[in-house]
Design an enzyme around this catalytic site. Sequence first.
Site, PDB file in Angstrom:
ATOM      1  N   CYS A 231      32.200  30.391  32.075  1.00  0.00           N
ATOM      2  CA  CYS A 231      31.687  31.530  31.312  1.00  0.00           C
ATOM      3  C   CYS A 231      32.811  32.252  30.557  1.00  0.00           C
ATOM      4  O   CYS A 231      32.741  33.472  30.356  1.00  0.00           O
ATOM      5  CB  CYS A 231      30.927  32.524  32.186  1.00  0.00           C
ATOM      6  SG  CYS A 231      29.508  31.810  33.013  1.00  0.00           S
TER       7      CYS A 231
ATOM      8  N   HIS B 212      35.308  37.389  30.800  1.00  0.00           N
ATOM      9  CA  HIS B 212      34.088  36.652  31.132  1.00  0.00           C
ATOM     10  C   HIS B 212      33.039  37.011  30.073  1.00  0.00           C
ATOM     11  O   HIS B 212      33.055  38.122  29.535  1.00  0.00           O
ATOM     12  CB  HIS B 212      33.631  37.130  32.520  1.00  0.00           C
ATOM     13  CG  HIS B 212      32.493  36.358  33.108  1.00  0.00           C
ATOM     14  ND1 HIS B 212      31.191  36.541  32.703  1.00  0.00           N
ATOM     15  CD2 HIS B 212      32.459  35.409  34.076  1.00  0.00           C
ATOM     16  CE1 HIS B 212      30.408  35.742  33.416  1.00  0.00           C
ATOM     17  NE2 HIS B 212      31.153  35.051  34.245  1.00  0.00           N
TER      18      HIS B 212
ATOM     19  N   GLN C  14      36.013  40.243  39.814  1.00  0.00           N
ATOM     20  CA  GLN C  14      36.968  39.407  40.546  1.00  0.00           C
ATOM     21  C   GLN C  14      38.041  40.235  41.256  1.00  0.00           C
ATOM     22  O   GLN C  14      38.823  39.685  42.022  1.00  0.00           O
ATOM     23  CB  GLN C  14      37.652  38.418  39.589  1.00  0.00           C
ATOM     24  CG  GLN C  14      36.717  37.436  38.919  1.00  0.00           C
ATOM     25  CD  GLN C  14      36.142  36.406  39.886  1.00  0.00           C
ATOM     26  OE1 GLN C  14      36.732  36.092  40.915  1.00  0.00           O
ATOM     27  NE2 GLN C  14      34.968  35.890  39.558  1.00  0.00           N
TER      28      GLN C  14
ATOM     29  N   ASP D 118      36.111  45.303  34.128  1.00  0.00           N
ATOM     30  CA  ASP D 118      35.311  44.309  34.845  1.00  0.00           C
ATOM     31  C   ASP D 118      35.967  44.098  36.203  1.00  0.00           C
ATOM     32  O   ASP D 118      37.082  43.579  36.290  1.00  0.00           O
ATOM     33  CB  ASP D 118      35.283  43.009  34.029  1.00  0.00           C
ATOM     34  CG  ASP D 118      34.557  41.879  34.749  1.00  0.00           C
ATOM     35  OD1 ASP D 118      34.196  42.053  35.930  1.00  0.00           O
ATOM     36  OD2 ASP D 118      34.357  40.816  34.123  1.00  0.00           O
TER      37      ASP D 118
ATOM     38  N   LYS E  41      29.881  38.453  45.231  1.00  0.00           N
ATOM     39  CA  LYS E  41      31.244  37.920  45.226  1.00  0.00           C
ATOM     40  C   LYS E  41      32.101  38.593  46.292  1.00  0.00           C
ATOM     41  O   LYS E  41      33.267  38.267  46.453  1.00  0.00           O
ATOM     42  CB  LYS E  41      31.881  38.109  43.841  1.00  0.00           C
ATOM     43  CG  LYS E  41      31.336  37.150  42.777  1.00  0.00           C
ATOM     44  CD  LYS E  41      32.014  37.410  41.446  1.00  0.00           C
ATOM     45  CE  LYS E  41      31.784  36.333  40.415  1.00  0.00           C
ATOM     46  NZ  LYS E  41      30.409  35.984  40.106  1.00  0.00           N
TER      47      LYS E  41
END
Lengths: 172, 428
Positions: B384, B141, B221, B218, B244
């Site tokens: 993104c 991302h 997600q 990251d 999220k």
Amino acid sequence: MQLESMYQEIILDHYRHPHHRGLREPFDAQVHHVNPTCGDEITLRVALKEADGDHIVSDISYDSLGCSISQASISVLADLLIGKPVTEAMEVSAEFLDLMHSRGQAEPDEDVLGDAVAFTGVAQYPARIKCALLGWMAWKDATAQALGTAATARALADLDGDLDSDFDRERQ
Amino acid sequence: MSLDVAAIRADFPILARTVRSGNPLVYLDSGATAQRPIQVLDAERAYSLTSNAAAHRGTHLLGEEATDALEGARARVAAFIGAEPGEIVFTKSATEGANLLAYAISNAATGGPSGGPAAGTAAAALAVGPGDEIVVTELEHHANLIPWQQLCQRTGATLRWFGVTQDGRLDLSDLDTLINDRTKIVAVTQQSNVTGAMPPVARIAEVAHARGAIVVADGAQSVPHHPVDVRTSGADALFFSAHKMLGPTGIGVLWARADLLAALPPFITGGSMIEVVRMEGSTFLPPPERFEAGVPPVAQAVGLAAACDYLDAIGMAEIAEHERMLTARALEALSEIPGVRVVGPLTTQDRGGAISFTVDQVHPHDVGQVLDELGIAVRTGHHCVWPLHRSLGVQATTRASFYLYNTPGEVDALADGIRTAQKFFGAL
């Protein structure tokens, strides 16, 4: 379905069979614009010619990738603006911008906007306004650059003329 | 055990609303932001109605309660990912977490805000400059790409990256050369927000650690959708956002190993992160406070803690299994539609519940518009992750992403909706 209010038959026609597509010579300015949210892009060229103290849009050619709304909008733009004096084309462009920012409340003037009135429904979808404006923003940018070039060329020509006449005076 | 989705959905009143043309909402955009259950909203409201105050300030009772609420939330989030409370920094977003790291490291390199416990050799060891390399991936991302790209531009370090395979996984064929003795940082996602691929971060970390590099993961997600334990993740730092994972917007989390945090200079400076301030210079508090300048978002932290409670009560393994089932169904349903191409792995192996796809002759914006008309919320565009789309040869995609409240029926609605879009645009 409300879809038909956005995707008018005119829009789908222009999308499937775009007018004036392809990049052509000659041109006075070329720009590349991108819609950063989706990556849609357009390369657009404008050719102007001088006539009676104004400029005429002699050609708009483009190569583009994008959704039905952005592609149809560019096709309609080329149809509408090619052959018009730049001042009038700018007025049409301003009218289209107003329409797109009207949230679908405007009563567009078909005499001015032609097929572009079909985009009234698109103005109800804020996320799609940028799609419809991609080509128009590119056209405005390219035309401003072309006029800048023309103005510079004219200024240089004037300067040349002045120098020539100065030179002529000196000689006399 | 399978989830009681009907009971879960009852906690999310928004899922019962209707949208355009009176259609029921089919929310398939949790990868962008998840919906919030009543329990999270109630927790924020209860705190705001009874204890609201500026945490870590004030000598009054409300201030104490606010501080307890904030620190309680910190401990709750730490437990959710197997960390220590002192290793949890509240940020405003996952994006800020990545930037905090990148700027703190560049402050270590340039001698930026100085003084305090961060100064000295530990910080200097983290500094990057000419000759050093930072490795990212094409799956990242923008939030885990641009901060590192910028760090390289500020410091003269070199950015290198892993490519992707045609099915949208990380191409690790050059793992042993791309990560080398010059590598200082490896930044990689635990789960792609586009292809759903879950790179083997622990394996990458083994190579990185052998070369003395730190690994930044990251988790935006992954943390909301899978059990994540930082102790076995291989990562030295992990960032994610609350919104999220059923929590509020405006708050994110940066976890980093205690020794790493202790070595980092601050990024954002100001109130409540200082030790001693003089006109000539200042010293700073230890982590996590060193990285939390300004009045902290206590209500949001409380909401995030309630989200952790909610997710743990259902069970992260159960949630992951539910999403795997939905993903399998969606992959199969999409494979049966001519002209639809999934950009990403076609099996659920090492894959999460984000499915991006293209539809021949119908632009993603137009697919999304037709789905929206049918009540189905998806995301369209490059999500993104522009370089990945370029690399996979697609301009943009339509993405459906699932969560604990989605049903098999909603997956079927998606497939039907895609067919409707094809019919509408004459692509069938």
